[in-house]
Design an enzyme around this catalytic site. Structure first.
Site, PDB file in Angstrom:
ATOM      1  N   MET A  36       0.820  -1.240   0.023  1.00  0.00           N
ATOM      2  CA  MET A  36       0.067   0.081   0.129  1.00  0.00           C
ATOM      3  C   MET A  36       0.929   1.439  -0.339  1.00  0.00           C
ATOM      4  SD  MET A  36      -3.278  -0.831   2.215  1.00  0.00           S
ATOM      5  CE  MET A  36      -2.813  -0.655   3.806  1.00  0.00           C
ATOM      6  N   GLY A  42      10.896  -3.234   5.159  1.00  0.00           N
ATOM      7  CA  GLY A  42      10.460  -4.565   5.225  1.00  0.00           C
ATOM      8  C   GLY A  42       9.654  -4.821   3.691  1.00  0.00           C
ATOM      9  N   HIS A  43       9.183  -3.911   3.036  1.00  0.00           N
ATOM     10  CA  HIS A  43       8.763  -3.885   1.747  1.00  0.00           C
ATOM     11  C   HIS A  43      10.050  -4.459   0.723  1.00  0.00           C
ATOM     12  CE1 HIS A  43       5.536  -1.147   3.402  1.00  0.00           C
ATOM     13  NE2 HIS A  43       4.915  -1.847   2.819  1.00  0.00           N
ATOM     14  N   GLU A 154       5.708 -11.853   6.929  1.00  0.00           N
ATOM     15  CA  GLU A 154       5.220 -12.809   7.907  1.00  0.00           C
ATOM     16  C   GLU A 154       4.665 -11.725   8.980  1.00  0.00           C
ATOM     17  OE1 GLU A 154       8.629 -15.359   8.747  1.00  0.00           O
ATOM     18  OE2 GLU A 154       8.281 -16.363   6.950  1.00  0.00           O
ATOM     19  N   LYS A 155       5.107 -10.418   8.766  1.00  0.00           N
ATOM     20  CA  LYS A 155       4.347  -9.580  10.022  1.00  0.00           C
ATOM     21  C   LYS A 155       2.961  -9.569  10.007  1.00  0.00           C
ATOM     22  CE  LYS A 155       3.119  -5.385  10.508  1.00  0.00           C
ATOM     23  NZ  LYS A 155       2.728  -4.273   9.832  1.00  0.00           N
ATOM     24  N   ASP A 156       2.517  -9.774   8.739  1.00  0.00           N
ATOM     25  CA  ASP A 156       0.741  -9.771   8.795  1.00  0.00           C
ATOM     26  C   ASP A 156       0.463 -11.483   8.474  1.00  0.00           C
ATOM     27  OD1 ASP A 156      -0.096  -6.972   8.388  1.00  0.00           O
ATOM     28  OD2 ASP A 156       1.732  -7.088   7.325  1.00  0.00           O
ATOM     29  N   GLN A 159      -2.934 -12.814   7.357  1.00  0.00           N
ATOM     30  CA  GLN A 159      -3.108 -12.431   5.863  1.00  0.00           C
ATOM     31  C   GLN A 159      -2.429 -13.264   5.248  1.00  0.00           C
ATOM     32  OE1 GLN A 159      -2.556  -8.206   4.400  1.00  0.00           O
ATOM     33  NE2 GLN A 159      -0.650  -8.777   3.629  1.00  0.00           N
ATOM     34  N   MET A 190       8.833  -3.048  11.686  1.00  0.00           N
ATOM     35  CA  MET A 190       8.595  -2.185  10.645  1.00  0.00           C
ATOM     36  C   MET A 190       7.168  -2.003  10.243  1.00  0.00           C
ATOM     37  SD  MET A 190      12.070  -1.231   8.354  1.00  0.00           S
ATOM     38  CE  MET A 190      13.548  -1.213   9.360  1.00  0.00           C
TER      39      MET A 190
HETATM   40  P1  AMP Z   1       1.425  -3.045   3.535  1.00  0.00           P
HETATM   41  O1  AMP Z   1       1.824  -2.109   2.386  1.00  0.00           O
HETATM   42  O2  AMP Z   1       1.334  -2.877   4.986  1.00  0.00           O
HETATM   43  O3  AMP Z   1       0.008  -3.503   2.856  1.00  0.00           O
HETATM   44  O4  AMP Z   1       2.414  -4.374   3.448  1.00  0.00           O
HETATM   45  C1  AMP Z   1       2.777  -4.862   2.085  1.00  0.00           C
HETATM   46  C2  AMP Z   1       3.304  -6.198   2.266  1.00  0.00           C
HETATM   47  O5  AMP Z   1       4.729  -5.959   3.266  1.00  0.00           O
HETATM   48  C3  AMP Z   1       2.541  -7.141   3.102  1.00  0.00           C
HETATM   49  O6  AMP Z   1       3.003  -8.497   2.502  1.00  0.00           O
HETATM   50  C4  AMP Z   1       3.283  -7.159   4.462  1.00  0.00           C
HETATM   51  O7  AMP Z   1       3.340  -8.065   5.177  1.00  0.00           O
HETATM   52  C5  AMP Z   1       4.755  -6.846   4.464  1.00  0.00           C
HETATM   53  N1  AMP Z   1       5.330  -6.101   5.145  1.00  0.00           N
HETATM   54  C6  AMP Z   1       5.001  -5.072   6.041  1.00  0.00           C
HETATM   55  N2  AMP Z   1       5.587  -4.796   7.017  1.00  0.00           N
HETATM   56  C7  AMP Z   1       6.790  -5.769   6.902  1.00  0.00           C
HETATM   57  C8  AMP Z   1       7.875  -6.052   7.820  1.00  0.00           C
HETATM   58  N3  AMP Z   1       8.225  -5.322   8.968  1.00  0.00           N
HETATM   59  N4  AMP Z   1       8.526  -6.801   7.474  1.00  0.00           N
HETATM   60  C9  AMP Z   1       8.434  -7.667   6.193  1.00  0.00           C
HETATM   61  N5  AMP Z   1       7.321  -7.577   5.522  1.00  0.00           N
HETATM   62  C10 AMP Z   1       6.362  -6.625   5.838  1.00  0.00           C
END
Ligand code: AMP
Length: 293
Positions: A36, A42-43, A154-156, A159, A190
């Site tokens: 998003m 992390g991304h 794996e944070k989510d 999901q 993160m």
């Molecule tokens: P989001 O932008 O929050 O929807 O996350 C997009 C992707 O990045 C999802 O697969 C999340 O699980 C992953 N993600 C978010 N934060 C982290 C993190 N700290 N470490 C690893 N992956 C992450």
């Protein structure tokens, strides 16, 4: 001189498909990392993990309105296209796909993908409709790009297992891969939402992972689950968290509650806690870390 060029950004399904078609003609494998935006390390770790699997990597940036509940932070969610593109350039992303809300949900859109059971509790229980929004948008992104691999963090964790089940149930020919949680130096997972935290809240936020790792370790070493969870809840509230949505030990794959920790079963400890307006989630494995009893 090494020059990093920004990946091309496309906004339409037609452009996305044209590019992916050319890659496929050249025989390249394709991986996708849905995000998003509001990108952080992390991304980028997902993009790098995608790159290890496929020659071509697409990052999607789409703040999906249907996965936000009423009163949640859809409007305030961080959006910074230029910074995101610069970060992706350095991580080996080939293409950014950033569709508009209208491209994803045109007039008359009427389908929802819903995975039963594993979405009922934890985040699903506290954010009604959230996972329907996630599975519907991820299903669409996967259909639009038709990649070989899709990467999730794996944070989510809830999901991740929900998407694995959707792909399995709907016979989607895509391999789902995951990447470990990337943490700040003090262990805070993160998250794009961490930027909402004030300086004081940021100090408190770091206690979430510490309490979680310590609790998982106590459980792994045989301290009764209820005692550990009770102490952890108390520690989080006295550290300054306003409330705890859930703190649960679950099977890593089925997400059913666990109270016996036999060797060979993979269990994790999951938490969601609120700090002011910010909701933080985290999860860690329950496993012996080498400490002696
Ligand atoms: P989001 O932008 O929050 O929807 O996350 C997009 C992707 O990045 C999802 O697969 C999340 O699980 C992953 N993600 C978010 N934060 C982290 C993190 N700290 N470490 C690893 N992956 C992450």
């Amino acid at each position: 001189m090494l020059q990093i060029t920004r990946p091309r950004t496309v906004h339409s399904i037609v452009e996305l498909r044209d590019i992916v078609r050319d890659w496929r003609r050249a025989g390249d494998l394709v991986a996708i990392t849905p995000t998003m935006g509001g990108l952080h390390e992390g991304h980028l770790s997902l993009v790098r993990a995608a790159r290890r699997r496929a020659r071509r990597v697409i990052a999607t940036i789409f703040v999906n309105p249907t996965q936000f509940g009423k009163g949640e932070d859809f409007e305030a969610y961080p959006r910074d296209d230029v910074r995101d593109a610069e970060m992706l350039a350095g991580a080996g992303c080939d293409l950014i796909y950033a569709p508009s809300v209208l491209e994803m949900y045109p007039e008359g859109f009427g389908t929802t993908i819903s995975v039963d059971g594993i979405t009922d509790e934890m985040c699903g229980g506290h954010r009604p409709g959230h996972f329907d929004g996630v599975t519907t948008v991820v299903c669409k992104l996967l259909n639009q790009a038709q990649p070989d691999y899709a990467l999730f963090g794996e944070k989510d964790w809830q999901q991740l297992v929900t998407i694995r089940q959707m792909v399995r149930d709907l016979d989607m020919p895509i391999r789902i891969a995951s990447s470990p949680t990337v943490r700040e130096a003090d262990g805070l997972a993160m998250s794009s939402r961490n930027r909402y935290l004030s300086r004081e809240q940021r100090v408190i936020a770091a206690k979430l992972n510490k309490a979680l790792f310590a609790s998982a370790d106590h459980i792994a070493h045989g301290v009764p689950l209820e005692r550990v969870l009770g102490a952890c809840r108390k520690a989080l509230l006295s550290a300054g968290f306003d409330s705890i949505d859930y703190l649960d030990a679950r099977d890593a794959h089925t997400l059913s509650p666990v109270d016996r920790f036999a060797d060979g079963n993979e269990s994790r400890l999951f938490v969601a806690a609120r700090l002011g307006k910010t909701r933080l989630i985290d999860n860690v494995p329950i496993e012996r870390t080498g400490m002696t009893e």
